[in-house]
Design an enzyme around this catalytic site. Structure first.
Site, PDB file in Angstrom:
ATOM      1  N   ASP A 464       0.759   6.260   0.803  1.00 13.28           N
ATOM      2  CA  ASP A 464       0.267   4.961   0.765  1.00 13.28           C
ATOM      3  C   ASP A 464      -0.138   4.749  -0.745  1.00 13.28           C
ATOM      4  O   ASP A 464      -0.049   5.594  -1.607  1.00 13.28           O
ATOM      5  CB  ASP A 464      -0.965   4.756   1.416  1.00 13.28           C
ATOM      6  CG  ASP A 464      -1.161   3.208   1.830  1.00 13.28           C
ATOM      7  OD1 ASP A 464      -0.352   2.151   1.468  1.00 13.28           O
ATOM      8  OD2 ASP A 464      -1.744   2.796   2.904  1.00 13.28           O
ATOM      9  N   ASP A 533       2.178  -5.142   6.656  1.00 13.54           N
ATOM     10  CA  ASP A 533       0.832  -4.773   7.572  1.00 13.54           C
ATOM     11  C   ASP A 533       0.673  -5.721   8.559  1.00 13.54           C
ATOM     12  O   ASP A 533       0.347  -5.607   9.752  1.00 13.54           O
ATOM     13  CB  ASP A 533      -0.221  -4.861   6.508  1.00 13.54           C
ATOM     14  CG  ASP A 533      -0.619  -3.457   6.266  1.00 13.54           C
ATOM     15  OD1 ASP A 533      -0.131  -2.633   6.468  1.00 13.54           O
ATOM     16  OD2 ASP A 533      -1.557  -3.366   5.133  1.00 13.54           O
TER      17      ASP A 533
HETATM   18  C1  DGJ Z   1      -2.443   0.222   4.013  1.00 12.05           C
HETATM   19  C2  DGJ Z   1      -1.245   0.289   5.135  1.00 12.05           C
HETATM   20  O1  DGJ Z   1      -0.465  -0.456   5.075  1.00 12.05           O
HETATM   21  C3  DGJ Z   1      -2.046   0.418   6.409  1.00 12.05           C
HETATM   22  O2  DGJ Z   1      -1.090   0.692   7.444  1.00 12.05           O
HETATM   23  C4  DGJ Z   1      -2.936   1.572   6.488  1.00 12.05           C
HETATM   24  O3  DGJ Z   1      -2.521   2.954   6.344  1.00 12.05           O
HETATM   25  C5  DGJ Z   1      -4.088   1.352   5.305  1.00 12.05           C
HETATM   26  N1  DGJ Z   1      -3.528   1.343   3.887  1.00 12.05           N
HETATM   27  C6  DGJ Z   1      -5.175   2.611   5.002  1.00 12.05           C
HETATM   28  O4  DGJ Z   1      -5.763   2.149   4.373  1.00 12.05           O
END
Ligand code: DGJ
Length: 722
Positions: A464, A533
């Protein structure tokens, strides 16, 4: 007409304009269907003579007239539009003249040939090499540039494009893809007008959040899925990028693609070479669909890690638990994963930090040790428990970032990007590590590799990156601050290179908060990316449609979650058009929903080869109608999968029959709806019947039999009869 007369006619009177016969040296870069031709002028400058469809007879290249568009315009000379390159020599001279020295073409195999054009300034020891790698069967050209300083002193390179291309058309239609967090990849088409249009990013990390480094450029008129002449381009760079479109006073267009020169002048000492990232493009005379298929095929063969290998289905716990879980609960969730039948359980954010536990997003980033309260037996125990249940286990990391509330921040305040005399600027309560510092790069490398060494069973990583790069100052770079944006990305690549040397095939998801990193610079290290997301399937239809233009289905992670209020069937059908996963509380599912999901997972296992490796035909765009229809067809044209999504349809809205594409007109196909809810029967009139490919592509199917209900969907399997 004799050949000689025809030659003279074409050479001198083509299109009614008097043309000068081409007598100069030509450099031809060609794929199966695309032709890019340069000529070397009497002045030894290199000019782009044509970019377009390859001639049926390549000997016709010799008829192409000379052209005045210099291939790679250097700043400071007589051409006063935006240059591809601009640099200041060590003596302060801000001009560069690039003269042809030589060129070579080598075939690495029967599909790939690379042409390198060497240019040199006659007065200064600066060389530029233009590289063009042609992938014949995919119709892709990858172009990049090397800039070499052999002057006695340092030169300052202010602009350093990967590619410059020229077009002459009546009109130019640009399709760009833009958005924001949870609303990525919105497709927008506009006619270019005289002057400049730029698409760029200055975000540093998470660079693609507002604009994705991809575009379509249609010539003369807008292109659609099956018609129109267009270029599809993308920059393989995980940082600031810029596409610069400029229509000049004679309506010619020049397109400059590369790293964004914003705040990024790059100094080269004697003997140093700067290599730009690659601009990857294809050219289609039959619309966007073919351009996408070219890019997909190239990506699977060359652009994405293990692009021709299967992917893992998974259950992620982020939406179900966020950072609030413990070991027992997680082991309980493994049973949910086995109930669904997926391959892997993915543990998300929240598992680390002890002095500053990661109980919310304010603390812990940087301290990659298991939180003892949540995971007393560590990751190793979870891996074993998962394996005992027949599951693989994967983990979330955000290794480039740090919370100020962390031991890492306390121990290494000089490892962090922050401006002198300014307050720290936070996004999601976090800061960016200074990857330009080799010690920090080493730390990031070891974070990942030590975790994998300690837990050899780890089978997947979600990498991430949740903020862009303000505080843009590197304590390490000292007086070379303008190298920061570029060196950060180069250092990230070096880390990834090192990781890949040790773990060449470990599946890793490129996440970046959804949509923040979606480029082929990174994807050669990653197996898939996280598009958004936003997993509300209605939104996802648009987002996935957008990404499908440039990225193949197996790279587009698509998860079934509880976002949106649509049925489990609609949510699953949408996720199935990409790389299927789940991020959902299975315990909250009804029996029917669970039974459906189990069967859907089995169906996906049956269909995924066609979805991942097949050719995509986008048939009806959600931007044109209140529905979306797309299908994947395997290479043998023996199997196809069609996805039909009715969106926010209106009362009594009428949808016409849908003509299928990409099938073999001679073959007979059985049409069968799949992914039905338990006990449900298909409404499709043609369900279970056999038709010729010709019929299906001429008459098509009625995909809205009976009453049209908003937010409903259909998955149709189409199999050739033996
Ligand atoms: C952002 C990601 O897009 C989510 O799927 C998740 O992993 C969160 N970060 C966790 O902090």
């Amino acid at each position: 007409m004799s050949k000689l007369v025809l030659f003279i006619y074409l050479a001198f009177f083509c299109g009614g304009t008097v043309l000068k016969a081409q007598s100069n040296k030509q450099i031809i870069i060609a794929t199966k269907n695309v032709n890019l031709v340069f000529t070397v002028g009497a002045n030894n400058r290199v000019y782009q003579a044509c970019l377009g469809k390859r001639f049926l007879n390549q000997a016709d290249n010799s008829l192409i007239p000379n052209n005045k568009h210099e291939a790679y315009i250097a700043g400071g000379m007589e051409d006063l539009l935006q240059p591809a390159i601009r640099l200041i020599h060590s003596d302060g001279n801000p001009s560069l003249e690039l003269r042809y020295v030589s060129h070579t073409t080598k075939n690495s195999d029967e599909n790939i040939s690379e042409t390198n054009i060497l240019l040199q300034d006659p007065k200064y020891s600066v060389q530029v090499i233009l590289h063009y790698q042609a992938f014949s069967s995919e119709d892709i050209i990858k172009s990049w540039t090397e800039i070499k300083n052999d002057e006695k002193g340092e030169i300052n390179v202010e602009n350093y494009a990967s590619s410059m291309l020229h077009f002459e058309a009546k009109d130019y239609w640009l399709t760009q893809f833009h958005g924001d967090w949870a609303s990525e990849m919105k497709m927008q088409e506009s006619k270019l007008t005289s002057g400049v249009k730029e698409i760029d990013s200055k975000l540093g990390t998470r660079a693609d959040m507002y604009q994705t480094p991809v575009f379509f450029l249609a010539l003369n008129k807008p292109a659609d899925e099956t018609t129109g002449e267009l270029l599809a381009g993308t920059l393989a760079w995980t940082g600031n990028f810029q596409f610069h479109f400029e229509i000049d006073e004679r309506n010619a267009l020049q397109v400059i693609s590369g790293i964004n020169p914003y705040a990024s002048a790059y100094k080269l000492k004697k003997g140093e070479t700067f290599t730009t990232p690659a601009f990857i493009f294809t050219y289609s005379t039959t619309g966007k669909g073919q351009a996408s298929r070219n890019l997909h095929q190239w990506a699977r063969n060359y652009g994405v890690l293990d692009g021709n290998k299967p992917r893992l289905t998974l259950l992620n716990n982020w939406e179900a638990t966020h950072v609030n879980f413990n070991e027992k609960e997680l082991v309980g969730l493994f049973d949910d994963a086995t109930k669904l039948g997926v391959d892997l359980f993915l543990l998300d954010d929240g598992w680390f930090g002890n002095k500053y536990p990661r109980d919310n997003d304010k603390a812990g980033l940087g301290d990659w040790q298991e939180n003892k309260a949540k995971l007393p037996n560590g990751i190793g125990y979870l891996v074993k428990q998962a394996e005992a249940k027949g599951l693989k286990f994967g983990i979330w990391l955000e290794p480039e970032m740090v919370n100020p509330k962390s031991e890492l921040y306390e121990q290494h305040p000089d490892w962090i990007l922050k401006l002198p005399n300014r307050d720290e600027n936070y996004q999601r309560n976090q800061l960016v590590l200074d990857l330009t510092n080799p010690k920090v790069a080493d730390y990031v490398y070891h974070t990942v590799v030590d975790m994998l060494t300690k837990n050899p069973g780890l089978a997947y990583i979600k990498w991430d990156c949740n903020r862009s790069m303000s505080n843009t100052w590197s304590p390490y770079l000292k007086d070379r601050q303008s190298a920061l944006f570029v060196d950060y990305t180069l250092s990230l690549y070096k880390i990834l290179d090192r990781i890949r040397q040790k773990y060449p095939h470990l599946p890793i998801m490129l996440c970046s908060g959804g949509g923040g990193r979606t480029d082929y610079g990174a994807l050669k290290y990653f197996t898939e990316f996280w598009p958004s997301d936003d997993t509300d399937p209605l939104e996802r239809v648009y987002i996935q449609w957008g990404y499908s233009n440039f990225f193949p289905a197996l790279t587009i992670s698509s998860h079934v979650t509880s976002w949106g209020k649509q049925s489990i069937k609609f949510r699953t059908d949408v996720a199935m058009m990409g790389k299927l996963g789940y991020d959902i509380k299975v315990s909250k599912m009804t029996d029917d929903e669970l039974q459906f999901s189990k069967q859907a997972d089995k169906n996906y296992n049956r269909l995924s080869n066609t979805i991942w490796f097949g050719d995509l035909y986008r048939i009806i765009s959600p931007y044109d109608e209140n529905r979306m229809v797309a299908m994947y067809v395997n290479a043998e044209k023996s199997k196809a999968v069609l996805f039909n999504y009715n969106l926010n349809t209106r009362y009594k809205e009428v949808f016409n029959r849908v003509r299928l594409q990409g099938l073999d007109s001679q073959k007979k196909y059985k049409v069968e709806e799949t992914n039905l809810m338990p006990g449900a029967k298909s409404n499709l009139a043609e369900n279970g019947r056999v038709f010729s490919g010709d019929y299906l592509m001429t008459m098509g199917l009625n995909l809205t039999p009976g009453k049209l209900i908003p937010l409903t969907s259909m998955v149709i399997e189409i199999n050739a009869e033996n």
